[in-house]
Design a protein around this motif. Structure first.
Motif, PDB file in Angstrom:
ATOM      1  N   ASP A  74      44.432 122.009  29.779  1.00 62.54           N
ATOM      2  CA  ASP A  74      45.880 121.882  29.596  1.00 62.54           C
ATOM      3  C   ASP A  74      46.259 120.975  28.439  1.00 62.54           C
ATOM      4  O   ASP A  74      47.376 120.478  28.379  1.00 62.54           O
ATOM      5  N   GLN A  75      45.317 120.780  27.523  1.00 62.11           N
ATOM      6  CA  GLN A  75      45.574 119.929  26.364  1.00 62.11           C
ATOM      7  C   GLN A  75      45.468 120.747  25.087  1.00 62.11           C
ATOM      8  O   GLN A  75      44.794 121.762  25.040  1.00 62.11           O
ATOM      9  N   GLU A  76      46.113 120.254  24.059  1.00 58.07           N
ATOM     10  CA  GLU A  76      45.959 120.820  22.725  1.00 58.07           C
ATOM     11  C   GLU A  76      44.650 120.285  22.160  1.00 58.07           C
ATOM     12  O   GLU A  76      44.448 119.075  22.081  1.00 58.07           O
ATOM     13  N   ALA A 106      54.663 109.092  22.070  1.00 62.10           N
ATOM     14  CA  ALA A 106      53.554 108.320  21.495  1.00 62.10           C
ATOM     15  C   ALA A 106      52.613 109.263  20.746  1.00 62.10           C
ATOM     16  O   ALA A 106      52.357 110.369  21.185  1.00 62.10           O
ATOM     17  N   ALA A 107      52.109 108.798  19.610  1.00 58.89           N
ATOM     18  CA  ALA A 107      51.166 109.614  18.847  1.00 58.89           C
ATOM     19  C   ALA A 107      49.871 109.721  19.640  1.00 58.89           C
ATOM     20  O   ALA A 107      49.334 108.726  20.116  1.00 58.89           O
ATOM     21  N   ARG A 108      49.362 110.942  19.777  1.00 63.34           N
ATOM     22  CA  ARG A 108      48.135 111.121  20.542  1.00 63.34           C
ATOM     23  C   ARG A 108      46.941 111.142  19.594  1.00 63.34           C
ATOM     24  O   ARG A 108      47.065 111.467  18.422  1.00 63.34           O
ATOM     25  N   SER A 109      45.798 110.811  20.131  1.00 67.04           N
ATOM     26  CA  SER A 109      44.569 110.866  19.346  1.00 67.04           C
ATOM     27  C   SER A 109      44.126 112.313  19.237  1.00 67.04           C
ATOM     28  O   SER A 109      44.313 113.108  20.162  1.00 67.04           O
ATOM     29  N   ALA A 110      43.538 112.651  18.114  1.00 66.68           N
ATOM     30  CA  ALA A 110      43.033 114.016  17.914  1.00 66.68           C
ATOM     31  C   ALA A 110      41.919 114.301  18.913  1.00 66.68           C
ATOM     32  O   ALA A 110      41.101 113.426  19.217  1.00 66.68           O
ATOM     33  N   ILE A 111      41.915 115.518  19.423  1.00 69.54           N
ATOM     34  CA  ILE A 111      40.840 115.965  20.309  1.00 69.54           C
ATOM     35  C   ILE A 111      39.974 116.924  19.511  1.00 69.54           C
ATOM     36  O   ILE A 111      40.423 118.002  19.109  1.00 69.54           O
ATOM     37  N   ILE A 112      38.758 116.500  19.235  1.00 71.70           N
ATOM     38  CA  ILE A 112      37.801 117.299  18.471  1.00 71.70           C
ATOM     39  C   ILE A 112      36.558 117.460  19.336  1.00 71.70           C
ATOM     40  O   ILE A 112      35.857 116.481  19.609  1.00 71.70           O
ATOM     41  N   LEU A 113      36.324 118.681  19.794  1.00 73.33           N
ATOM     42  CA  LEU A 113      35.207 118.966  20.686  1.00 73.33           C
ATOM     43  C   LEU A 113      34.108 119.690  19.929  1.00 73.33           C
ATOM     44  O   LEU A 113      34.392 120.539  19.071  1.00 73.33           O
ATOM     45  N   GLY A 114      32.875 119.392  20.260  1.00 72.89           N
ATOM     46  CA  GLY A 114      31.735 120.060  19.650  1.00 72.89           C
ATOM     47  C   GLY A 114      30.777 120.567  20.712  1.00 72.89           C
ATOM     48  O   GLY A 114      30.570 119.896  21.724  1.00 72.89           O
ATOM     49  N   ARG A 137      39.436 138.481  17.211  1.00 70.05           N
ATOM     50  CA  ARG A 137      40.028 139.615  17.930  1.00 70.05           C
ATOM     51  C   ARG A 137      41.065 139.132  18.939  1.00 70.05           C
ATOM     52  O   ARG A 137      42.022 139.827  19.257  1.00 70.05           O
ATOM     53  N   TRP A 138      40.866 137.918  19.463  1.00 68.20           N
ATOM     54  CA  TRP A 138      41.777 137.343  20.462  1.00 68.20           C
ATOM     55  C   TRP A 138      42.765 136.361  19.845  1.00 68.20           C
ATOM     56  O   TRP A 138      43.398 135.570  20.536  1.00 68.20           O
ATOM     57  N   ASP A 139      42.916 136.433  18.525  1.00 68.19           N
ATOM     58  CA  ASP A 139      43.901 135.636  17.776  1.00 68.19           C
ATOM     59  C   ASP A 139      43.650 134.131  17.761  1.00 68.19           C
ATOM     60  O   ASP A 139      44.571 133.347  17.543  1.00 68.19           O
ATOM     61  N   TYR A 140      42.407 133.738  17.996  1.00 66.37           N
ATOM     62  CA  TYR A 140      42.068 132.339  17.764  1.00 66.37           C
ATOM     63  C   TYR A 140      41.907 132.148  16.262  1.00 66.37           C
ATOM     64  O   TYR A 140      41.454 133.059  15.553  1.00 66.37           O
ATOM     65  N   ARG A 141      42.259 130.981  15.767  1.00 64.32           N
ATOM     66  CA  ARG A 141      42.027 130.654  14.354  1.00 64.32           C
ATOM     67  C   ARG A 141      40.582 130.186  14.231  1.00 64.32           C
ATOM     68  O   ARG A 141      40.206 129.183  14.844  1.00 64.32           O
ATOM     69  N   PHE A 146      42.506 137.091  27.293  1.00 57.49           N
ATOM     70  CA  PHE A 146      42.781 138.372  27.942  1.00 57.49           C
ATOM     71  C   PHE A 146      43.807 138.195  29.064  1.00 57.49           C
ATOM     72  O   PHE A 146      44.693 139.027  29.254  1.00 57.49           O
ATOM     73  N   ASP A 147      43.692 137.085  29.794  1.00 54.55           N
ATOM     74  CA  ASP A 147      44.623 136.791  30.892  1.00 54.55           C
ATOM     75  C   ASP A 147      45.973 136.266  30.407  1.00 54.55           C
ATOM     76  O   ASP A 147      46.835 135.937  31.213  1.00 54.55           O
ATOM     77  N   GLY A 148      46.132 136.157  29.077  1.00 55.39           N
ATOM     78  CA  GLY A 148      47.387 135.668  28.515  1.00 55.39           C
ATOM     79  C   GLY A 148      47.531 134.156  28.567  1.00 55.39           C
ATOM     80  O   GLY A 148      48.627 133.625  28.408  1.00 55.39           O
ATOM     81  N   ARG A 149      46.430 133.449  28.777  1.00 52.79           N
ATOM     82  CA  ARG A 149      46.439 131.993  28.837  1.00 52.79           C
ATOM     83  C   ARG A 149      45.385 131.407  27.901  1.00 52.79           C
ATOM     84  O   ARG A 149      44.508 130.673  28.338  1.00 52.79           O
ATOM     85  N   PRO A 150      45.421 131.767  26.616  1.00 54.51           N
ATOM     86  CA  PRO A 150      44.367 131.267  25.720  1.00 54.51           C
ATOM     87  C   PRO A 150      44.404 129.748  25.620  1.00 54.51           C
ATOM     88  O   PRO A 150      45.449 129.123  25.822  1.00 54.51           O
ATOM     89  N   PHE A 151      43.250 129.177  25.346  1.00 53.86           N
ATOM     90  CA  PHE A 151      43.204 127.748  25.073  1.00 53.86           C
ATOM     91  C   PHE A 151      44.036 127.477  23.828  1.00 53.86           C
ATOM     92  O   PHE A 151      44.078 128.302  22.908  1.00 53.86           O
ATOM     93  N   ARG A 152      44.672 126.320  23.787  1.00 57.42           N
ATOM     94  CA  ARG A 152      45.449 125.919  22.609  1.00 57.42           C
ATOM     95  C   ARG A 152      44.523 125.132  21.686  1.00 57.42           C
ATOM     96  O   ARG A 152      44.242 123.963  21.944  1.00 57.42           O
TER      97      ARG A 152
END
Length: 112
Positions: free
Chosen positions: A43-45, A6-14, A102-106, A73-79
């Motif tokens: 645990d969500q994109e 199923a298509a999921r709704s976009a998650i946009i947090l501010g 520096r932590w490869d977030y866009r 740093f712990d190897g579990r970055p947020f997606r």
């Protein structure tokens, strides 16, 4: 159709103390609320994350940035698809952009 297809709704947090951020699906107004909001979506994109540096009084976005750093740093970055940093504080905004890249977030500077 099962849930995975199923298509999921976009998650946009501010996280911003003042701006309405009309595209956001959820808004936190303090850094503490921002940390809780991110934990809730651990645990969500997350499609977009909008960050303001100055959050009123002595509060700033830095506790949220620290959480993002620690998980990377712990190897579990947020997606997170893209982090937008919007702030009237240019040096604060540049610090956030630099630290998160520096932590490869866009990350990119934006206007909200």
């Amino acid at each position: 159709m099962d849930e995975s297809s199923a298509a999921r709704s976009a998650i946009i947090l501010g996280i911003d103390d003042l701006r309405p951020l009309p595209r956001a699906t959820r808004i936190a107004r303090t850094s503490h609320e921002g940390v809780l909001l991110l934990d809730e979506h651990r645990d969500q994109e997350i499609d977009e994350l909008w960050l303001d540096h100055d959050l009123g009084g002595d509060d700033s976005i830095m506790p949220v940035v620290a959480l993002l750093e620690e998980t990377a740093f712990d190897g579990r970055p947020f997606r997170i698809g893209m982090i937008f940093v919007h702030s009237a504080n240019p040096s604060g905004a540049e610090t956030v952009v630099r630290v998160l890249r520096r932590w490869d977030y866009r990350v990119r500077r934006a206007t909200a």
